[in-house]
Write a protein that holds these residues in place. Structure first.
Motif, PDB file in Angstrom:
ATOM      1  N   ASP A  64       7.324  10.182   0.841  1.00  0.00           N
ATOM      2  CA  ASP A  64       6.731   9.470   2.197  1.00  0.00           C
ATOM      3  C   ASP A  64       5.912   8.238   2.746  1.00  0.00           C
ATOM      4  OD1 ASP A  64       6.658  11.010   5.609  1.00  0.00           O
ATOM      5  OD2 ASP A  64       5.939   8.804   5.395  1.00  0.00           O
ATOM      6  N   ASP A  65       6.373   6.957   3.016  1.00  0.00           N
ATOM      7  CA  ASP A  65       5.218   6.237   2.748  1.00  0.00           C
ATOM      8  C   ASP A  65       3.908   6.468   3.890  1.00  0.00           C
ATOM      9  OD1 ASP A  65       6.832   6.303   5.136  1.00  0.00           O
ATOM     10  OD2 ASP A  65       5.993   4.351   5.901  1.00  0.00           O
ATOM     11  N   ASP A  88      11.532  10.786   2.562  1.00  0.00           N
ATOM     12  CA  ASP A  88      10.638  10.500   4.143  1.00  0.00           C
ATOM     13  C   ASP A  88      12.801   8.707   4.151  1.00  0.00           C
ATOM     14  OD1 ASP A  88      10.352   8.796   6.409  1.00  0.00           O
ATOM     15  OD2 ASP A  88       8.913   7.445   5.019  1.00  0.00           O
ATOM     16  N   VAL A 109      12.576   6.324   6.916  1.00  0.00           N
ATOM     17  CA  VAL A 109      11.864   4.984   6.868  1.00  0.00           C
ATOM     18  C   VAL A 109      11.176   4.526   6.160  1.00  0.00           C
ATOM     19  CG1 VAL A 109      11.019   2.786   8.814  1.00  0.00           C
ATOM     20  CG2 VAL A 109      12.561   5.188   9.413  1.00  0.00           C
ATOM     21  N   MET A 110      11.106   3.608   4.823  1.00  0.00           N
ATOM     22  CA  MET A 110       9.814   3.014   4.021  1.00  0.00           C
ATOM     23  C   MET A 110      10.262   1.830   4.227  1.00  0.00           C
ATOM     24  SD  MET A 110       9.538   6.289   1.084  1.00  0.00           S
ATOM     25  CE  MET A 110      11.402   6.100   0.891  1.00  0.00           C
ATOM     26  N   LYS A 149      10.742  15.364  11.729  1.00  0.00           N
ATOM     27  CA  LYS A 149       9.192  15.664  11.702  1.00  0.00           C
ATOM     28  C   LYS A 149       8.990  15.399  13.315  1.00  0.00           C
ATOM     29  CE  LYS A 149       8.839  11.978   8.591  1.00  0.00           C
ATOM     30  NZ  LYS A 149       8.328  10.396   7.948  1.00  0.00           N
TER      31      LYS A 149
END
Ligand SMILES: [Mg+2]
Length: 314
Positions: A23-24, A66, A68-69, A118
């Motif tokens: 995850d970013d 994740d 969206v990074m 999330k």
């Protein structure tokens, strides 16, 4: 079966299960880390690039990814993992805040096994991860059973055939030398007749262990070819190197000092070995190299057993 039972079913010890969290946002990683840190070895990555290199190096058992990074997106990472034979069996679960149907369909299409949204619910995340880990272990276990000899735990004939084809193609492509060692226990029928089949099995296990310990490089393979016959694939090994290793094996088996009163070799179990070495060329095949090694094994038997004979094919 639960995870603990599955882990205990493997013929070889399996290390702690590894989960990779990608995850970013470090805060999201922290939340998931809290859920799993007591149970598994937790690896972490804050970018797609980092995630891919961790997968290649450390082969986690599952990835929480994740979507969206910045840089490589979760979808990009998943596609790359699935395109690489070394990483494609690692299950990927997407962790996403966008729970739009389109995204989920795309995720499944590119090879994800599940979705978690999330903010995460620790109980649900933990249950899903355990489920997918159990499935992954079951398929690992099936593959292990399918590729290993049940008695001696070394590779079986099926695994040998597969690896020989792979090693042959690699040697052919790179113009490198390949050696095969075919070996068998001397007068094994007489051993079984005198000492019984249970002692015969124990003898095969001890010999297989001695052979396996003689072979040190990760790409060398020891396999049970059938009955009391074993075979070794030695990529990138010339005739001299193969002869040296054959001598190490022969000595290691003799050093077991397994009584064999019908043996020609001083009252102990011994092996004879045939070695064939070649740079694969278009006229040859893995089968012809194997036949050459078998021919040398026959020579070693005729010359009195407890020895190796070798041929270099040009
Ligand atoms: Mg993100």
């Amino acid at each position: 079966m639960n995870l603990e039972q599955l882990l205990a079913s493997f013929p070889h010890p399996v290390g702690p299960l590894r989960i990779l969290i990608v995850d970013d946002q470090p805060v999201n990683i922290r939340v998931l880390h809290q859920v799993f840190r007591g149970e598994f070895e937790v690896l972490m990555a804050t970018s797609g690039e980092q995630a891919i290199s961790l997968c290649q190096e450390l082969r986690p058992d599952i990835v929480l990814l994740d979507v969206v990074m910045p840089g490589l997106s979760g979808h990009d990472v998943c596609r790359r993992l699935k395109a690489d034979p070394d990483t494609r069996d690692i299950p990927v679960i997407f962790v996403t805040s966008q729970n739009q149907d389109g995204d989920e369909a795309l995720g499944f299409e590119i090879g994800a096994v599940d979705f978690i949204t999330k903010p995460i619910n620790p109980i649900i995340v933990s249950a899903r991860v355990r489920t997918h880990l159990a499935l992954k272990l079951q398929s690992d276990l099936l593959r292990t059973i399918a590729m290993n000899d049940g008695l001696t735990k070394v590779a079986n004939r099926r695994k040998f055939d597969e690896e020989l084809a792979i090693s042959w193609r690699a040697a052919q492509r790179e113009g490198r030398v390949l050696s095969l060692v075919m070996l068998d226990l001397d007068s094994f029928k007489q051993f079984n007749d005198r000492y019984g089949h249970q002692q015969g099995d124990a003898c095969l296990v001890a010999v297989a262990n001695a052979l396996n310990q003689s072979v040190r490089r990760p790409h060398d393979l020891v396999a049970r070819y059938g009955g009391e016959e074993f075979v070794c694939i030695l990529p990138d090994t010339d005739s001299q190197g193969a002869i040296k290793l054959a001598e190490v094996m022969r000595t290691a088996v003799k050093a077991l000092e397994i009584e064999h009163l019908d043996s020609a070799a001083g009252g102990f179990v011994s092996i004879s070995l045939g070695i064939a070495t070649q740079i694969p060329n278009t006229g040859a095949s893995p089968q012809s190299l194997l036949a050459a090694a078998d021919g040398q094994l026959y020579q070693a038997k005729r010359a009195g057993r407890d020895r190796a004979c070798a041929i270099e094919i040009v």
